[in-house]
Enzyme design. Structure first.
Site, PDB file in Angstrom:
ATOM      1  CG  ASP A 306     -30.000  19.835 -28.051  1.00 52.35           C
ATOM      2  OD1 ASP A 306     -30.288  19.634 -29.236  1.00 52.35           O
ATOM      3  OD2 ASP A 306     -29.514  18.958 -27.315  1.00 52.35           O
ATOM      4  CD  GLU A 309     -34.552  18.778 -33.247  1.00 48.44           C
ATOM      5  OE1 GLU A 309     -34.919  18.443 -32.109  1.00 48.44           O
ATOM      6  OE2 GLU A 309     -33.467  19.301 -33.478  1.00 48.44           O
ATOM      7  CG  ASP A 419     -26.997  14.108 -31.425  1.00 41.52           C
ATOM      8  OD1 ASP A 419     -26.444  15.189 -31.144  1.00 41.52           O
ATOM      9  OD2 ASP A 419     -27.964  13.656 -30.785  1.00 41.52           O
TER      10      ASP A 419
END
Ligand code: GLC
Length: 665
Positions: A306, A309, A419
């Protein structure tokens, strides 16, 4: 046919697995201008654009502007341009039919008829890239050629196709055991429980909070006895904390991303100040990947990556600057304008594009600015783990999926779509996004079922599961402070469990179709037009999908709807399941129909000439009996089915022993 064109000096992304010779001559279809940084195409009225992977809006991407810029943005609303992945492949179908893959790891704007409805305008930040133009018979054929070029999609262990229960966070061992117990008591199928960031000690990667989880190995062993796997999260940022081994090692060896002056770059994520492992550097990638062993040694066989980015909650410079500016506000007479300004400034602290310009990588011995290759970070974090697993556990498949991705990463892991919210529109978005992800190689994918943010409702969760049972990654995940979303938290637990039981009954089919799709570079979830290219109405259907070769699904995605309209490109046999049992069946002719599908029902359409095998079901993937299968399909015709099965971990997917041709008895 694939043609490859090189512009400038492209960064080697390793997105393509097969190397093509660069073509000579001019690029077909697209017009290239402004030194190579702009690509144009004039569309016809009826042209359709498929692809672009993880993005908002429809299966047909025409009429909006999308940005390839991996971004941690939890507002998946209709007006945003970028999500977590960068998937620069699309197929144009209409007066011409061709595919374009822009292998460029920087930021790209895909204006797909937004500025001018009839025009595609693609803008790159510089002119160093590889452009592939692919021609073929139809979108399915072009996509298949592309998928061959980029190599075989990741295949997880078989248990990963079971149901996974997640929440941010199950904070202690007791809580995890309670989740397990509640599933057992209610008879809800289960193959995995996910651990979110709180299992770590102060959010430090590759550590375990010993107070909350005194013996993780014992816990994972206990779950394994119940056929359930523990799947911990790994975040991209390594906490800055002297004395913490991963931090010390990374610093000592220069394995973190750097500032221009060579010092380690400091960003911020859940642990507050973090360094980012320089996964673009082969040595750092090896080092970071092998860290996963710490958890594998405790019996862990799956991970989710996670914040890659990578997410930057704030940078110190920018925050200090903001504090300085705040002081100035104390000297003014306050008005509404100031509130708006402050809101904007506060929002700009997070994932600020300017911050990415200050990060440096050491790739293949060259110092490169992050901005030029922003979209490669999540890909390479997941590749780090994937490559390490290959070295450390060559005979085993380990579950691995990521939030951020670029094409190429699909060989190392799957993705979840980040999300989302407990919104009906996000169920529909999930349906529409899946085929685009499949086109880009991301077969093992899925959304947070029930919705991550906001409070879900029982009926939304039920309808979402009725679609989710067809997505390879089937995980219920929700954010802290939202209503509990486990299936046992609702009145109709039995009905919710029944839908999962249908998934387990379908698994011989879904698993076979998944592996065959990966091995043969086919779509697992496809738009109708991929199978019915000559049917002009099929290409307009955005809310029905083909799942593998035998079935079509038409999920219900509106609250209080008791049925829906469906389009059948040909005669099919409709089976309506009430929970996991067949409630009704009927043959429907080609054309438009209204079908009734009440809240606890799932509709499955079997295509003519095909079979749908069903097993008796079970509560864990390991319990399924693959030898006793029932076949659904048209009664009056001959049909057979090619079933794939293996031991769930081995990797010789092409071994003929794994395939059995089955006929209806
Ligand atoms: C991110 C992830 C989410 C996770 C949370 C806490 O928002 O996308 O899935 O629960 O971080 O780790």
């Amino acid at each position: 046919m694939i043609r490859k064109f090189m512009f400038g000096t492209p960064i080697n992304t390793e997105a393509a697995a097969e190397s093509e010779e660069a073509a000579v001559g001019s690029v077909p279809f697209v017009e290239i201008q402004e030194g190579g940084t702009k690509l144009f195409y004039e569309m016809d009225e009826a042209d359709i654009i498929y692809g672009l992977g993880e993005n908002i809006r429809g299966i047909n991407k025409r009429g909006w502007i999308y940005e390839s810029r991996c971004n941690d943005d939890p507002q998946h609303t209709e007006d945003i341009r970028a999500l977590y992945g960068a998937h620069n492949f699309f197929v144009l179908d209409g007066k011409a039919c061709f595919g374009v893959f822009l292998d460029y790891p920087g930021i790209v704007q895909f204006d797909m008829g937004y500025s001018h409805y009839d025009r595609i305008e693609i803008t790159l930040e510089d002119a160093n890239y590889v452009l592939y133009v692919i021609t073929g018979e139809n979108p399915a054929d072009i996509t298949k050629q592309f998928r061959k070029l980029i190599g075989r999609s990741y295949i997880p262990p078989r248990w990963a196709f079971g149901y996974g229960q997640s929440r941010w966070s199950y904070k202690t061992e007791e809580e995890v055991l309670q989740v397990l117990e509640n599933h057992k008591r209610a008879g809800i199928p289960l193959d995995a429980v996910y651990l979110d960031i709180d299992y770590m000690e102060h959010y430090k990667d590759f550590t375990v909070d010993k107070e909350a989880f005194p013996d993780l190995k014992k816990l994972s062993g206990r779950l394994a006895c119940e056929h359930v796997h523990l799947v911990p999260i790994i975040d991209a940022g390594v906490k800055v904390e002297p004395g913490y081994e991963v931090y010390e090692e990374g610093l000592e060896n220069g394995y973190f991303c750097k500032n221009e002056d060579g010092s380690a770059y400091v960003g911020a994520a859940w642990p507050d100040r973090v360094h980012y492992p320089d996964v673009l550097n082969a040595n750092a990638r090896k080092w970071f990947g092998e860290k996963y062993q710490y958890l594998c040694d405790m019996g862990i066989e799956g991970f989710w990556n996670d914040m890659n980015e990578p997410s930057i909650f704030y940078s110190e410079d920018r925050l200090m600057e903001f504090f300085r500016e705040l002081e100035n506000y104390t000297k003014v007479r306050p008005d509404m304008g100031h509130v708006g300004e402050l809101r904007g400034k506060l929002a700009a602290l997070e994932n600020n594009p300017e911050d990415y310009k200050k990060i440096w990588h050491d790739k293949d011995g060259k110092r490169l600015c992050h901005r030029q290759m922003h979209n490669l970070f999540g890909y390479n974090m997941t590749r780090a783990a994937g490559e390490a697993f290959e070295r450390l556990y060559p005979d085993k498949r380990i579950l691995l999926f990521s939030r951020s991705s670029y094409i190429g990463m699909h060989r190392y892991g799957g993705i979840w779509t980040g999300d989302n919210r407990s919104w009906w529109s996000h169920l529909l978005l999930n349906i529409k996004m899946m085929p685009s992800l499949n086109m880009c190689g991301f077969l093992f994918s899925g959304a947070d079922i029930g919705g991550f943010g906001s409070d879900t409702t029982e009926d939304l969760l039920m309808r979402w599961l009725e679609f989710g049972i067809f997505t390879p990654l089937l995980r219920n995940h929700s954010a802290m402070y939202t209503r509990r979303q486990e299936l046992y938290a609702f009145d109709r637990t039995e009905a919710l469990a029944g839908i999962l039981k249908l998934r387990y009954r379908l698994l011989p089919y879904l698993y076979s179709e998944f592996v065959k799709a990966a091995v043969n570079f086919e779509m697992y979830l496809a738009p109708l037009s991929f199978a019915y290219p000559k049917d002009s109405f099929a290409s307009q259907v955005e809310d029905q999908l083909l799942v593998g070769e035998s079935i079509m699904i038409a999920p219900v995605y509106e609250q209080n709807a008791r049925g829906r309209y469906v389009y059948l490109p040909e005669r099919m046999k409709l089976y309506v399941f009430q929970r996991e049992q067949i409630a009704r069946k009927t043959v429907l002719e080609a054309g438009h129909h209204y079908i009734e599908v009440s809240l606890e029902e799932t509709a499955i359409f079997v295509r003519p000439g095909h079979l749908l095998p069903l097993c008796a079901g079970g509560l864990h993937t390991e319990e399924l009996d693959w030898d006793k299968l029932q076949f659904l399909g048209m009664e009056d015709e001959e049909a057979s089915y090619l079933l794939y099965n293996d031991d769930g971990y081995e990797k010789d997917y092409e071994n003929p022993e794994h395939y059995t041709r089955l006929r209806k008895r």
